[in-house]
Design an enzyme around this catalytic site. Sequence first.
Site, PDB file in Angstrom:
ATOM      1  N   HIS A  77       0.852  -1.195   0.000  1.00 23.53           N
ATOM      2  CA  HIS A  77       0.000   0.000   0.000  1.00 23.53           C
ATOM      3  C   HIS A  77       0.889   1.246   0.000  1.00 23.53           C
ATOM      4  O   HIS A  77       1.982   1.231   0.588  1.00 23.53           O
ATOM      5  CB  HIS A  77      -0.910  -0.010   1.237  1.00 23.53           C
TER       6      HIS A  77
ATOM      7  N   GLU B 117      -3.671   2.460  -7.355  1.00 22.52           N
ATOM      8  CA  GLU B 117      -4.059   3.547  -6.455  1.00 22.52           C
ATOM      9  C   GLU B 117      -3.161   4.758  -6.689  1.00 22.52           C
ATOM     10  O   GLU B 117      -2.049   4.817  -6.126  1.00 22.52           O
ATOM     11  CB  GLU B 117      -3.910   3.101  -4.993  1.00 22.52           C
TER      12      GLU B 117
HETATM   13  P1  PGA Z   1      -9.449   6.180   0.267  1.00 15.42           P
HETATM   14  O1  PGA Z   1      -8.237   5.151   0.528  1.00 15.42           O
HETATM   15  O2  PGA Z   1     -10.578   5.394  -0.316  1.00 15.42           O
HETATM   16  O3  PGA Z   1      -9.744   6.749   1.616  1.00 15.42           O
HETATM   17  O4  PGA Z   1      -8.938   7.203  -0.694  1.00 15.42           O
HETATM   18  C1  PGA Z   1      -7.947   4.140  -0.388  1.00 15.42           C
HETATM   19  C2  PGA Z   1      -6.758   3.368   0.073  1.00 15.42           C
HETATM   20  O5  PGA Z   1      -5.814   3.963   0.608  1.00 15.42           O
HETATM   21  O6  PGA Z   1      -6.714   2.130  -0.046  1.00 15.42           O
END
Ligand code: PGA
Length: 213
Positions: A88, A140
């Site tokens: 992550h 992401e």
């Molecule tokens: P968020 O986080 O939906 O709060 O933007 C996503 C993540 O970090 O997995």
Amino acid sequence: MIYIANWKMQLGVAESVKLAGRVRPMRGQTIVLSPSFPALEAVGREIKNSTISLGAQDCSSEFKSARTGEVSARMLKELGCTYVIVGHSERRKYHGETDALVAAKARAAVAAGLTPIVCIEKASQAAAVRRIKPLIIAYEPIWAIGTGKAATPAHARTVLLAIRRTVKAPVLYGGSVDGKNMAGFLKVGYEGALIGGASLDPLELARITGTVI
Ligand code: PGA
């Protein structure tokens, strides 16, 4: 579709169990709850007789070793996890995790019988895990995480196509996903989402996981 509720370090054990009890499974959808390590066992008990799955937020790259503070994939499996998030962007940012370490964690997860959900911030990072199976990729973009500013479906599609040229695996979108923007990501080909903030609200989570296109 696959939806991962990443609760990060936001909830204690009792709060996690309470929220887990309010999450509604959706027919035909894979829903994975990812509470913090101390809450895994209790949340696992809470969702035991449902179709909801349990996932951790990280694991060690080591099988068994003198690594103070680390948690191995095998321990997570023992607690009932079937998934684990690795790489992550918060791990990469605050703990200096590299693509090589993330790939080693993903391999350790597979060796323990878990499916790794490998987070990447750009398509090129998929190369480090392209031979790992089973595998789920979560794209992401860093600027979309926790900002309320999700990527546009057009941008997300461009990156999705680049990821697909590198690796054969389901690809999720993550970064400010909510009940309103989810459909746009499914329409351009994403197979679900990694959800942070919105997953703390069971109604919003139900809107996301109930999205049909
Ligand atoms: P968020 O986080 O939906 O709060 O933007 C996503 C993540 O970090 O997995």
